[in-house]
Design an enzyme around this catalytic site. Structure first.
Site, PDB file in Angstrom:
ATOM      1  N   ASN A   1       0.841  -1.201   0.000  1.00 37.34           N
ATOM      2  CA  ASN A   1       0.000   0.000   0.000  1.00 37.34           C
ATOM      3  C   ASN A   1       0.881   1.258   0.000  1.00 37.34           C
ATOM      4  OD1 ASN A   1      -2.325   1.555   0.145  1.00 37.34           O
ATOM      5  ND2 ASN A   1      -3.139   0.498   1.939  1.00 37.34           N
ATOM      6  N   PHE A   2       0.255   2.379  -0.203  1.00 34.06           N
ATOM      7  CA  PHE A   2       0.894   3.703  -0.123  1.00 34.06           C
ATOM      8  C   PHE A   2       2.037   3.893  -1.123  1.00 34.06           C
ATOM      9  CE2 PHE A   2      -0.973   2.914   4.121  1.00 34.06           C
ATOM     10  CZ  PHE A   2      -1.936   3.909   4.080  1.00 34.06           C
ATOM     11  N   LEU A   3       1.857   3.332  -2.306  1.00 34.80           N
ATOM     12  CA  LEU A   3       2.806   3.615  -3.388  1.00 34.80           C
ATOM     13  C   LEU A   3       2.596   5.070  -3.810  1.00 34.80           C
ATOM     14  CD1 LEU A   3       4.658   3.019  -5.856  1.00 34.80           C
ATOM     15  CD2 LEU A   3       2.643   2.093  -7.008  1.00 34.80           C
TER      16      LEU A   3
ATOM     17  N   LEU B   1      -6.926  -0.491   3.354  1.00 31.44           N
ATOM     18  CA  LEU B   1      -6.998   0.905   3.798  1.00 31.44           C
ATOM     19  C   LEU B   1      -6.648   1.877   2.672  1.00 31.44           C
ATOM     20  CD1 LEU B   1      -5.233   0.411   7.216  1.00 31.44           C
ATOM     21  CD2 LEU B   1      -7.678   0.403   6.721  1.00 31.44           C
TER      22      LEU B   1
ATOM     23  N   THR C   1      -4.494  -3.159  -3.974  1.00 28.00           N
ATOM     24  CA  THR C   1      -5.677  -2.644  -4.671  1.00 28.00           C
ATOM     25  C   THR C   1      -5.280  -1.375  -5.414  1.00 28.00           C
ATOM     26  OG1 THR C   1      -6.255  -1.463  -2.637  1.00 28.00           O
ATOM     27  CG2 THR C   1      -7.445  -3.493  -3.071  1.00 28.00           C
TER      28      THR C   1
HETATM   29  C1  COA Z   1       0.858   5.495  -9.002  1.00 24.76           C
HETATM   30  C2  COA Z   1       2.179   6.179  -9.296  1.00 24.76           C
HETATM   31  C3  COA Z   1       3.188   5.771  -8.242  1.00 24.76           C
HETATM   32  C4  COA Z   1       2.651   5.701 -10.677  1.00 24.76           C
HETATM   33  O1  COA Z   1       3.803   6.410 -11.021  1.00 24.76           O
HETATM   34  P1  COA Z   1       4.024   7.058 -12.496  1.00 24.76           P
HETATM   35  O2  COA Z   1       5.170   7.957 -12.422  1.00 24.76           O
HETATM   36  O3  COA Z   1       2.696   7.598 -12.923  1.00 24.76           O
HETATM   37  O4  COA Z   1       4.326   5.791 -13.422  1.00 24.76           O
HETATM   38  P2  COA Z   1       5.758   5.183 -13.827  1.00 24.76           P
HETATM   39  O5  COA Z   1       6.216   5.756 -15.095  1.00 24.76           O
HETATM   40  O6  COA Z   1       6.712   5.289 -12.698  1.00 24.76           O
HETATM   41  O7  COA Z   1       5.387   3.628 -14.004  1.00 24.76           O
HETATM   42  C5  COA Z   1       4.398   3.230 -14.890  1.00 24.76           C
HETATM   43  C6  COA Z   1       4.079   1.782 -14.605  1.00 24.76           C
HETATM   44  O8  COA Z   1       3.512   1.649 -13.287  1.00 24.76           O
HETATM   45  C7  COA Z   1       2.233   1.020 -13.394  1.00 24.76           C
HETATM   46  N1  COA Z   1       1.346   1.575 -12.388  1.00 24.76           N
HETATM   47  C8  COA Z   1       0.754   2.791 -12.388  1.00 24.76           C
HETATM   48  N2  COA Z   1      -0.008   2.933 -11.303  1.00 24.76           N
HETATM   49  C9  COA Z   1       0.113   1.785 -10.608  1.00 24.76           C
HETATM   50  C10 COA Z   1      -0.451   1.334  -9.400  1.00 24.76           C
HETATM   51  N3  COA Z   1      -1.283   2.088  -8.691  1.00 24.76           N
HETATM   52  N4  COA Z   1      -0.129   0.104  -8.962  1.00 24.76           N
HETATM   53  C11 COA Z   1       0.715  -0.666  -9.670  1.00 24.76           C
HETATM   54  N5  COA Z   1       1.281  -0.302 -10.841  1.00 24.76           N
HETATM   55  C12 COA Z   1       0.965   0.920 -11.288  1.00 24.76           C
HETATM   56  C13 COA Z   1       1.776   1.354 -14.785  1.00 24.76           C
HETATM   57  O9  COA Z   1       0.772   0.455 -15.216  1.00 24.76           O
HETATM   58  C14 COA Z   1       3.050   1.244 -15.566  1.00 24.76           C
HETATM   59  O10 COA Z   1       3.394  -0.115 -15.814  1.00 24.76           O
HETATM   60  P3  COA Z   1       3.052  -0.792 -17.277  1.00 24.76           P
HETATM   61  O11 COA Z   1       4.023  -0.246 -18.250  1.00 24.76           O
HETATM   62  O12 COA Z   1       3.196  -2.271 -17.055  1.00 24.76           O
HETATM   63  O13 COA Z   1       1.651  -0.386 -17.585  1.00 24.76           O
HETATM   64  C15 COA Z   1       2.049   7.737  -9.321  1.00 24.76           C
HETATM   65  O14 COA Z   1       1.191   8.100 -10.368  1.00 24.76           O
HETATM   66  C16 COA Z   1       1.483   8.295  -8.035  1.00 24.76           C
HETATM   67  O15 COA Z   1       2.215   8.488  -7.057  1.00 24.76           O
HETATM   68  N6  COA Z   1       0.160   8.588  -8.042  1.00 24.76           N
HETATM   69  C17 COA Z   1      -0.517   9.102  -6.870  1.00 24.76           C
HETATM   70  C18 COA Z   1      -0.641   8.045  -5.813  1.00 24.76           C
HETATM   71  C19 COA Z   1      -1.272   6.764  -6.319  1.00 24.76           C
HETATM   72  O16 COA Z   1      -2.162   6.761  -7.152  1.00 24.76           O
HETATM   73  N7  COA Z   1      -0.799   5.634  -5.763  1.00 24.76           N
HETATM   74  C20 COA Z   1      -1.284   4.319  -6.090  1.00 24.76           C
HETATM   75  C21 COA Z   1      -2.371   3.963  -5.195  1.00 24.76           C
HETATM   76  S1  COA Z   1      -3.003   2.393  -5.649  1.00 24.76           S
END
Ligand code: COA
Length: 466
Positions: free
Chosen positions: A187-189, A466, A223
């Protein structure tokens, strides 16, 4: 097509047809590529054809199911990992950044995670609201029984020492049908907005995977609102207004066509007092009874955590002597004559920052675990429905008293039995459930093929993330 899209506002918005105007070529082309089922379940998303594995450059390399594998499969891990072959050191990061293991027992470090999430965590599609998980909440979520410091992973900018990305996991015993997996709950990515779209997310995901493997944890549950290969289940968000006027002011609840504000306020009005006899806040002395009730109730679902006593204490019992502000509220029903605990329910608090409004935040209660003995005895659906409706109505009354603005719930567990009756409205968000390195047959998410709450089928999901 317009009518169908109105049932799935998130998709309509992604296609740029939020106003129902299907005339643009781009919108019609995009629509042609989707099947009806995809539209209704939200599996079509992200602007790319979400069912095309080739567009998932990272996820197609991972031990997760490919899209479209429909036949019933034997459930189990995708691969057996050889611990010897798991790298002992993290993979490389781009120049100027470095891995850190966060110490979340340290007030300054947990505040850094809070600050990162506060500015950069999940927003709605229109960037009107952003989740604002409190420090107390993060302590509760990330320092749960069996937590490991190694699973609180950060990335810092080497020069400024600023925390720019984070990912975490906590352990969970997760039953998937008849097998119990010792898994992690990821969680909390979160990645700083300035570092987005640089393929850092896959690097973080690989790192948390490596750290889980090193502790011989080979599976994970996570999730997301986005579609990835491949959800084991898809649930939908429902929202129940407690303070309609405020939700309208901040743009969360539009005034329905033909209605007036005073009608809306009246619609969501609740009694001042709860109705269930013997309802009271959960106390230390209730822990064993709640554990027993919850364990039995969760047997109803295909996928659910296997709680220990320690976990019930951690997740459900508020410790009055805790320096932290309260983040979860649990109530039990004690039978006045037998003194046994017959039911319990709980909810937790997440505020959301409102970007650009006179109100600074929305206080949302999220329905958490609940259980009732009605489900454990021979019963009809109508009896269970009646009991859950009265319990949840009381939960709404309590949440209103606690100054929550809205009560949110997903279509999981037995929620389909009360969402509509308790005046929850369908949200445009979906929450997809995923398993890492585990093949499992699909689990019902409580919505039908038209993305409407499925009272007959209910859901097989008994795990609340969560
Ligand atoms: C989600 C987040 C970490 C993705 O980072 P990003 O800079 O947009 O994407 P990146 O270029 O680093 O990486 C892209 C890859 O990550 C995957 N990805 C994007 N969001 C994802 C998620 N929530 N979980 C898992 N993988 C994810 C994409 O599908 C892509 O992989 P693919 O080529 O196989 O499709 C970023 O958008 C973020 O911090 N968003 C706000 C918080 C958030 O939404 N967190 C996730 C909650 S579930």
């Amino acid at each position: 097509m317009s009518d169908l899209l109105s049932l799935n506002p998130a998709l309509a918005q992604q296609l740029g047809v939020a106003d129902g105007d299907l005339s643009s070529k781009q919108a019609t082309d995009a629509l042609k590529k989707l099947s009806l089922e995809d539209i209704m379940t939200g599996l079509a998303a992200n602007g790319k054809n979400a069912k095309d594995m080739a567009s998932y450059k990272f996820w197609q390399t991972q031990p997760v199911p490919k899209f479209g594998e429909k036949a019933e499969i034997e459930e189990g891990p995708f691969k057996i990992v050889d611990l010897e072959k798991v790298p002992k050191e993290p993979g490389p990061l781009v120049d100027g950044f470095e891995w850190v293991t966060m110490d979340l027992t340290n007030d300054e470090e947990i505040k850094e995670v809070f600050d990162l999430l506060y500015g950069h965590y999940v927003e709605d599609n229109e960037a009107m609201f952003r989740f604002n998980y409190s420090v107390s909440f993060l302590r509760w979520a990330l320092l749960s029984p069996g937590w490991s410091k190694e699973w609180h992973v950060g990335v810092r900018a080497s020069a400024s020492r600023k925390l720019v990305a984070f990912i975490s996991a906590v352990p969970i015993a997760l039953r998937v049908r008849n097998k119990v997996l010792h898994a992690s709950e990821v969680n909390f990515l979160c990645i700083h907005k300035k570092l987005r779209s640089k393929r850092l997310a896959p690097v973080l995901i690989k790192e948390i995977t490596r750290r889980c493997y090193l502790q011989k944890i080979w599976q994970a549950i996570y999730t997301a609102g986005v579609v990835l290969p491949t959800p084991v289940s898809t649930t939908r968000y429902y929202h129940r207004s407690l303070d309609w006027q405020k939700l309208n002011d901040v743009g969360f609840s539009p005034l329905p066509h033909g209605s007036k504000p005073q009608y809306q306020i009246l619609k969501y009005k609740l009694p001042n007092n709860t109705a269930t006899k013997g309802l009271r806040p959960m106390e230390e002395k209730d822990v064993d009874a709640v554990l027993d009730l919850l364990q039995k109730y969760l047997q109803r679902f295909d996928m659910a955590p296997v709680f220990t006593r320690e976990e019930v204490v951690h997740w459900l019992l508020y410790k009055k002597d805790s320096p932290d502000e309260q983040v979860a509220w649990s109530y039990v029903v004690e039978d006045p004559t037998t003194k046994t605990i017959t039911d319990f329910f709980s909810f937790y608090c997440i505020e959301s920052s409102v970007i650009n409004s006179k109100h600074t935040s929305i206080r949302a209660a999220y329905l958490y675990y609940y259980a009732t003995t009605v489900a454990l005895q021979p019963h009809t659906q109508a009896q269970l429905k009646e009991r859950l409706n009265s319990l949840v109505n009381d939960a709404l009354i309590l949440a209103k008293k606690l100054k929550f603005d809205v009560f949110n719930a997903l279509t999981l567990m037995d929620n389909a039995l009360f969402l509509e009756q308790q005046k929850f409205g369908a949200g445009d968000g979906q929450l997809h459930y995923y398993l890492y390195n585990y093949k499992a047959n699909p689990i019902a998410g409580g919505v039908d093929h038209m993305n409407r709450v499925d009272e007959k089928g209910c859901s097989g999901i008994g795990v609340v993330m969560l």
